[in-house]
Design an enzyme around this catalytic site. Structure first.
Site, mmCIF file in Angstrom:
data_model
loop_
_atom_site.group_PDB
_atom_site.id
_atom_site.type_symbol
_atom_site.label_atom_id
_atom_site.label_comp_id
_atom_site.label_asym_id
_atom_site.label_seq_id
_atom_site.Cartn_x
_atom_site.Cartn_y
_atom_site.Cartn_z
ATOM 1 N N GLN A 127 -69.595 -9.684 11.473
ATOM 2 C CA GLN A 127 -69.399 -8.241 11.312
ATOM 3 C C GLN A 127 -68.290 -7.962 10.311
ATOM 4 O O GLN A 127 -67.122 -8.217 10.599
ATOM 5 C CB GLN A 127 -69.028 -7.634 12.672
ATOM 6 C CG GLN A 127 -68.701 -6.159 12.624
ATOM 7 C CD GLN A 127 -68.225 -5.634 13.981
ATOM 8 O OE1 GLN A 127 -67.646 -6.373 14.764
ATOM 9 N NE2 GLN A 127 -68.476 -4.380 14.250
ATOM 10 N N SER A 175 -64.679 -12.187 12.818
ATOM 11 C CA SER A 175 -64.910 -13.240 13.803
ATOM 12 C C SER A 175 -66.072 -14.125 13.378
ATOM 13 O O SER A 175 -67.132 -13.621 12.989
ATOM 14 C CB SER A 175 -65.233 -12.641 15.174
ATOM 15 O OG SER A 175 -64.148 -11.904 15.650
ATOM 16 N N GLU A 224 -71.701 -1.793 21.073
ATOM 17 C CA GLU A 224 -70.690 -2.832 21.280
ATOM 18 C C GLU A 224 -69.896 -2.516 22.543
ATOM 19 O O GLU A 224 -69.575 -3.387 23.323
ATOM 20 C CB GLU A 224 -69.761 -2.894 20.051
ATOM 21 C CG GLU A 224 -68.744 -4.028 20.100
ATOM 22 C CD GLU A 224 -67.804 -4.053 18.887
ATOM 23 O OE1 GLU A 224 -67.844 -3.126 18.062
ATOM 24 O OE2 GLU A 224 -67.025 -5.007 18.784
ATOM 25 N N SER A 274 -59.807 -0.054 19.660
ATOM 26 C CA SER A 274 -58.690 -0.377 20.557
ATOM 27 C C SER A 274 -58.663 0.588 21.744
ATOM 28 O O SER A 274 -59.279 1.651 21.714
ATOM 29 C CB SER A 274 -57.379 -0.272 19.800
ATOM 30 O OG SER A 274 -57.041 1.086 19.628
ATOM 31 N N ASN A 275 -57.957 0.200 22.773
ATOM 32 C CA ASN A 275 -57.915 1.055 23.962
ATOM 33 C C ASN A 275 -57.274 2.402 23.684
ATOM 34 O O ASN A 275 -57.626 3.398 24.304
ATOM 35 C CB ASN A 275 -57.208 0.326 25.112
ATOM 36 C CG ASN A 275 -58.143 -0.689 25.757
ATOM 37 O OD1 ASN A 275 -59.186 -1.026 25.195
ATOM 38 N ND2 ASN A 275 -57.786 -1.153 26.937
ATOM 39 N N GLU A 276 -56.358 2.431 22.735
ATOM 40 C CA GLU A 276 -55.779 3.720 22.370
ATOM 41 C C GLU A 276 -56.858 4.611 21.752
ATOM 42 O O GLU A 276 -56.930 5.807 22.039
ATOM 43 C CB GLU A 276 -54.621 3.523 21.380
ATOM 44 C CG GLU A 276 -53.364 2.920 22.001
ATOM 45 C CD GLU A 276 -53.495 1.428 22.319
ATOM 46 O OE1 GLU A 276 -54.311 0.747 21.650
ATOM 47 O OE2 GLU A 276 -52.813 0.950 23.238
HETATM 48 C C1 LIG Z 1 -59.899 -11.187 18.121
HETATM 49 C C2 LIG Z 1 -60.381 -10.114 17.202
HETATM 50 C C3 LIG Z 1 -61.639 -10.201 16.646
HETATM 51 C C4 LIG Z 1 -62.097 -9.225 15.761
HETATM 52 N N1 LIG Z 1 -63.327 -9.376 15.192
HETATM 53 C C5 LIG Z 1 -63.727 -8.488 14.249
HETATM 54 C C6 LIG Z 1 -64.958 -8.677 13.527
HETATM 55 O O1 LIG Z 1 -65.682 -9.628 13.765
HETATM 56 N N2 LIG Z 1 -65.285 -7.795 12.577
HETATM 57 C C7 LIG Z 1 -64.513 -6.726 12.269
HETATM 58 O O2 LIG Z 1 -64.894 -5.953 11.425
HETATM 59 N N3 LIG Z 1 -63.356 -6.498 12.928
HETATM 60 C C8 LIG Z 1 -62.929 -7.363 13.902
HETATM 61 N N4 LIG Z 1 -61.737 -7.165 14.551
HETATM 62 C C9 LIG Z 1 -60.880 -6.067 14.116
HETATM 63 C C10 LIG Z 1 -60.677 -4.979 15.120
HETATM 64 O O3 LIG Z 1 -61.770 -4.169 15.233
HETATM 65 C C11 LIG Z 1 -59.384 -4.245 14.685
HETATM 66 O O4 LIG Z 1 -58.317 -5.118 14.934
HETATM 67 C C12 LIG Z 1 -59.182 -2.960 15.404
HETATM 68 O O5 LIG Z 1 -60.096 -2.021 14.968
HETATM 69 C C13 LIG Z 1 -57.757 -2.427 15.226
HETATM 70 O O6 LIG Z 1 -57.421 -2.323 13.873
HETATM 71 P P1 LIG Z 1 -56.088 -2.936 13.289
HETATM 72 O O7 LIG Z 1 -55.996 -4.314 13.745
HETATM 73 O O8 LIG Z 1 -56.044 -2.645 11.860
HETATM 74 O O9 LIG Z 1 -54.955 -2.134 14.042
HETATM 75 P P2 LIG Z 1 -54.393 -0.626 13.714
HETATM 76 O O10 LIG Z 1 -55.571 0.226 13.492
HETATM 77 O O11 LIG Z 1 -53.407 -0.779 12.631
HETATM 78 O O12 LIG Z 1 -53.731 -0.307 15.065
HETATM 79 C C14 LIG Z 1 -52.420 -0.705 15.423
HETATM 80 C C15 LIG Z 1 -52.084 -0.025 16.731
HETATM 81 O O13 LIG Z 1 -52.124 1.386 16.558
HETATM 82 C C16 LIG Z 1 -52.998 1.972 17.492
HETATM 83 N N5 LIG Z 1 -53.613 3.171 16.891
HETATM 84 C C17 LIG Z 1 -54.254 3.248 15.707
HETATM 85 N N6 LIG Z 1 -54.693 4.489 15.515
HETATM 86 C C18 LIG Z 1 -54.333 5.227 16.587
HETATM 87 C C19 LIG Z 1 -54.500 6.599 16.981
HETATM 88 N N7 LIG Z 1 -55.150 7.472 16.207
HETATM 89 N N8 LIG Z 1 -53.987 6.991 18.171
HETATM 90 C C20 LIG Z 1 -53.323 6.106 18.969
HETATM 91 N N9 LIG Z 1 -53.157 4.813 18.643
HETATM 92 C C21 LIG Z 1 -53.643 4.381 17.472
HETATM 93 C C22 LIG Z 1 -53.984 0.907 17.812
HETATM 94 O O14 LIG Z 1 -54.607 1.114 19.057
HETATM 95 C C23 LIG Z 1 -53.102 -0.319 17.818
HETATM 96 O O15 LIG Z 1 -52.460 -0.426 19.044
HETATM 97 C C24 LIG Z 1 -61.271 -8.124 15.451
HETATM 98 C C25 LIG Z 1 -60.013 -8.027 16.023
HETATM 99 C C26 LIG Z 1 -59.549 -9.000 16.884
HETATM 100 C C27 LIG Z 1 -58.183 -8.859 17.467
#
Ligand SMILES: Cc1cc2nc3c(=O)[nH]c(=O)nc-3n(C[C@H](O)[C@H](O)[C@H](O)COP(=O)(O)OP(=O)(O)OC[C@H]3O[C@@H](n4cnc5c(N)ncnc54)[C@H](O)[C@@H]3O)c2cc1C
Lengths: 383, 400
Positions: B126, B161, B244, B385-387
């Site tokens: 993905q 992933s 998902e 994310s849970n948020e």
């Molecule tokens: C083990 C793992 C596997 C993954 N596999 C894939 C994959 O196969 N393909 C793929 O495309 N992606 C994948 N992901 C990515 C995943 O979908 C993202 O990590 C996720 O969407 C969060 O984005 P970020 O890491 O950029 O965090 P950010 O978006 O930068 O978030 C950082 C923090 O801010 C919080 N936050 C952000 N916006 C808000 C808001 N508006 N209100 C409140 N809180 C907020 C988040 O909840 C988090 O706690 C994977 C992630 C992990 C950890």
């Protein structure tokens, strides 16, 4: 009441914090991890030069007569840097045991060598079955014409693989979990019959499994009164828990700062994520947990030298429960608020989380200490 | 109203259970029981066994290899699989790209891809997240410029992933930089062997290689591999992310972890008492069991409700499942961590991967416990994310 540090203590704090800031960046730490012993020998020498390795010892043993507050100061800085050196194993645990149970000759021989950095020591106490019961010792010592013969196996000996000297607990009488009948022995790590299997731990530190097969020990290498080691063991474990509390607070403060910094810089939806109230509140809750932990680390520091063992043990258990609650919360939230990058090995926040996790298993987990505290009647007497 | 399964559903459960007991290869079962990491071959061979039975993609329409089980049986099937414990079929294939193709793909795409997706001849990954686009997925920048019959793709994906196993990626790319963020995105299927694609591993805190960075440097993707219309990719992505979420509660997996924790706690002695018999342990576990039961029923409610929604429309309550499901997965790994205590401390990657030649330090199950706990922290980060789930619930369920 007074929570201020003395002039000297503040100087100690400044110098250790500076050392960690200069020499323990995350990239530097990665290099130390790759060294043969899993930590930096060079820094170990530096700690000796700064007097950190003899900190708690008397001056005539090469030390500076520091107390629990000095230890707290050092451990907190070490926690920030996620240091890898065997300070807990060598100075706090082994040094502590030698101070408490060692004869004058043993102290005079060993403490100066710990203080000058030339001797690494480790405490070989826990066993596969003992879990968190400090008196559960199956390893045996039997009398022999010239002294003692040790047999048994020790597990998860912190920094046992790099130690020159081991302090081994063994049973000379009684049943496996009896308080009475435990003795402590000084054993050369390369003595015949000692076998070590070193390994890395989840938090990047080192440990060893140690087997002792018919290891001969001279009488003069027994420590204290044979059979009566339980109270010393408990006291040293409490010292370790107080030191770990300080280390955890240092690590929590660093993890919290790193997270707040990230909230201020990471942008999503066109704004810094720190502008989301949900995350602000989480960062605030982390701070609340940090302050609670800091208070209890101070409590542990002030109570660790309490002469009434029962009071001391209650205080240490109480502090340990709070520290673990805070550490778990802060560690988990720090990873969560970082998102994907929090899960990576290449970034530091996950390493704090792993250290908190490993610490939860040292010298009793939260449930163990909650039960001990409850058993002892808690902290507040009924009206 | 009836919470119990019908006799038909019960018979079905027994049939499924028997199948898992007999069809799951012993070595794979052993690995999943112990929590050891599976190789690519393990995942592929198990999915092919399922597919041979016609059960790799039961929730797809029968026309494309699915069954007509309906939501309850699908649910029972998934739960039994997690309890077996058998590996999950590759969710990128069966829950994500498959349903999108079924809903929005051309006939040619369906005929080519769906059988290969079901049989795991094609392993999909993905490609959504980017360094600057995580929770704010619509801000993604990887670009696709049209050149004749190709799109020329440039940019970078992150956290991908299993990209190192993948044959194909379903990917979101920006085709119209001038439109508002959600409007200029296109959904492409990209062959990972395309020149110009580089995959770089990113090790995770459990010491493993789960995810990667993927770089695109003038990678040419045929326009025929576009799903749906140009610039409409956001619609398909939203559909996919809804799918998902429902699968992500993993109630069966949490139940299995709780079973494990209870079993291992019997072997841990606190003095003369097994940990499993101490009141504190029992109450803590019971507390999680209560929440799992509640979640299970919530999940059944969502599942049954799905029958009443128009196709492709997600029940916003699925965010509740994601939120609580991930928290309970984490709670279950925490319990396991507490049970293992010092036995979880040694770092033993070869034992985690099942490639060790020496005896483990401590019990055989020890090496898997901490990595599982560490990795499961991701359950509240990925898949929205849970948020973000809380934001969705606040907005869509509460109108705030
Ligand atoms: C083990 C793992 C596997 C993954 N596999 C894939 C994959 O196969 N393909 C793929 O495309 N992606 C994948 N992901 C990515 C995943 O979908 C993202 O990590 C996720 O969407 C969060 O984005 P970020 O890491 O950029 O965090 P950010 O978006 O930068 O978030 C950082 C923090 O801010 C919080 N936050 C952000 N916006 C808000 C808001 N508006 N209100 C409140 N809180 C907020 C988040 O909840 C988090 O706690 C994977 C992630 C992990 C950890």
């Amino acid at each position: 009441m007074d929570f201020d540090l003395s002039e000297e203590q503040r100087m100690l704090e400044d110098s250790v914090e500076r050392l960690i800031a200069e020499r323990y960046g995350f990239e530097q730490r990665k290099k130390y991890l790759k060294e043969e012993a899993g930590f930096s020998r060079d820094l170990w020498r530096r700690y000796a030069e700064m007097g950190l390795l003899g900190l708690p010892f008397e001056e005539r043993h090469g030390g500076s007569n520091g107390g629990a507050i000095e230890t707290m100061i050092v451990m907190e800085a070490f926690g920030r840097g996620l240091t890898l050196e065997p300070y807990l194993a060598t100075v706090i645990l082994s040094g502590g045991l030698i101070q408490l149970a060692g004869s004058e000759a043993q102290r005079a021989e060993l403490l100066p060598r710990i203080a000058d950095g030339s001797l690494l020591a480790a405490w070989a106490h826990s066993e596969a079955q003992s879990r968190y019961d400090l008196c559960d010792v199956a390893c045996s010592a039997r009398r022999d014409a010239d002294g003692w013969i040790l047999d048994g196996a020790k597990s998860h000996v912190m920094h046992g693989d790099s130690a020159d000297k081991l302090i081994v607990s063994a049973r000379i009488s009684g049943e496996r979990r009896d308080r009475d009948g435990i003795a402590l022995f000084l054993v050369d790590a390369d003595a015949p019959g000692v076998e070590r299997r070193g390994y890395g731990t989840q938090d990047g530190l080192r440990a060893a499994q140690i087997t002792l097969s018919g290891v001969p020990i001279a009488s003069r290498d027994a420590m204290g009164e044979p059979g009566k080691a339980a109270s010393v063991i408990e006291r040293v474990a409490d010292c370790a828990l107080a030191a770990l509390a300080a280390e955890a607070v240092g690590a929590m403060a660093a993890a919290h700062e790193t997270t707040v910094e990230y909230l201020k810089t990471r942008k999503q939806f066109g704004v810094t994520i720190g502008s989301f109230q949900a995350l602000q509140h989480r960062a605030v809750d982390m701070l609340v947990e940090l302050e609670q932990a800091r208070s209890m680390a101070l409590f542990a520091t002030m109570m660790v030298e309490e002469p009434d063992a029962a009071e001391r043990r209650k205080a240490i258990s109480a502090a340990t429960v709070q520290i673990r609650r805070s550490g778990r919360y802060i560690g988990q939230q720090a990873v969560q608020l970082h998102g994907g990058i929090g899960m990576t090995l290449e970034y530091k926040i996950g390493h704090y989380f792993k250290r908190f996790t490993a610490m939860e298993t040292l010298f009793g987990d939260t449930d163990h200490h909650l039960a001990a505290l409850a058993e002892a009647g808690g902290l507040i007497a009924p009206a | 109203m009836d919470l119990r399964f019908t006799p038909d559903e019960l018979a079905f459960r027994d049939e499924v259970r028997t199948f898992f007991r007999t069809a799951l290869p012993a070595d794979i079962r052993r690995k999943t029981e112990l929590g050891q990491r599976l190789s690519k071959e393990d995942t592929v061979s198990w999915q092919r066994i399922l597919n041979a039975k016609g059960w790799a993609v039961p929730h797809w329409p029968a026309e494309w290899g699915g069954t007509d089980w309906g939501p309850v049986k699908n649910y029972v099937f998934r739960e039994e699989m997690q309890l077996a414990p058998a590996p999950d079929p590759l969710s990128f294939n069966v829950s994500m790209v498959g349903p999108v193709l079924i809903a929005f793909g051309t006939d040619a795409q369906k005929r080519h891809f769906l059988p290969r997706v079901a049989n795991l001849d094609y392993w999909f990954c993905q490609g959504f997240s980017e360094p600057g686009a995580g929770s704010d997925l619509a801000s993604l920048r990887t670009s696709a410029r049209r050149e004749g019959d190709d799109y020329v793709v440039n940019g970078q994906k992150i956290w991908t992933s299993r990209a190192h196993h993948a044959d194909w990626m379903f990917c979101l790319v920006r085709t119209d930089p001038k439109a508002k963020p959600q409007a200029g995105i296109t959904y492409l299927l990209i062959d990972m062997k395309t020149p110009g694609i580089t995959v770089r591993p990113i090790p995770t805190i459990d010491g493993e290689h789960h995810f990667n960075e993927v770089f695109f440097d003038d990678a040419r993707v045929p326009v025929a591999n576009r799903v749906g219309e140009e610039n409409k990719g956001w619609t398909y992505a939203k559909f996919l992310l809804g799918n998902e979420r429902t699968g992500i509660a993993r109630v069966g997996a949490s139940k299995y972890r709780i079973q494990r924790a209870k079993e291992l706690a019997r072997t841990i002695m606190l003095g003369a008492t097994p940990l499993a018999e101490t009141p504190r342990f029992r109450e803590k576990v019971a507390d999680i069991e209560v929440q799992l039961k509640a979640l299970e029923i919530t999940q059944m409610r969502v599942v049954c409700n799905a029958r009443k929604l128009p196709p492709g429309v997600q029940d916003p309550a699925s965010s509740v499942l994601k939120l609580k499901g991930s928290e309970l997965q984490q709670a279950a790994t925490e319990i396991l961590m507490e049970v293992a205590g010092p036995d979880a401390l040694a770092l033993q990657p070869e034992h985690l991967w099942g490639t060790a030649t020496d005896e483990p330090i401590g019990p055989e199950w020890g090496p898997m416990i901490a990595p599982d706990y560490f990795y499961t922290r991701a359950a509240s980060i990925y898949g929205g994310s849970n948020e973000i789930q809380r934001n969705v619930i606040a907005k869509r369920l509460l109108g705030l």
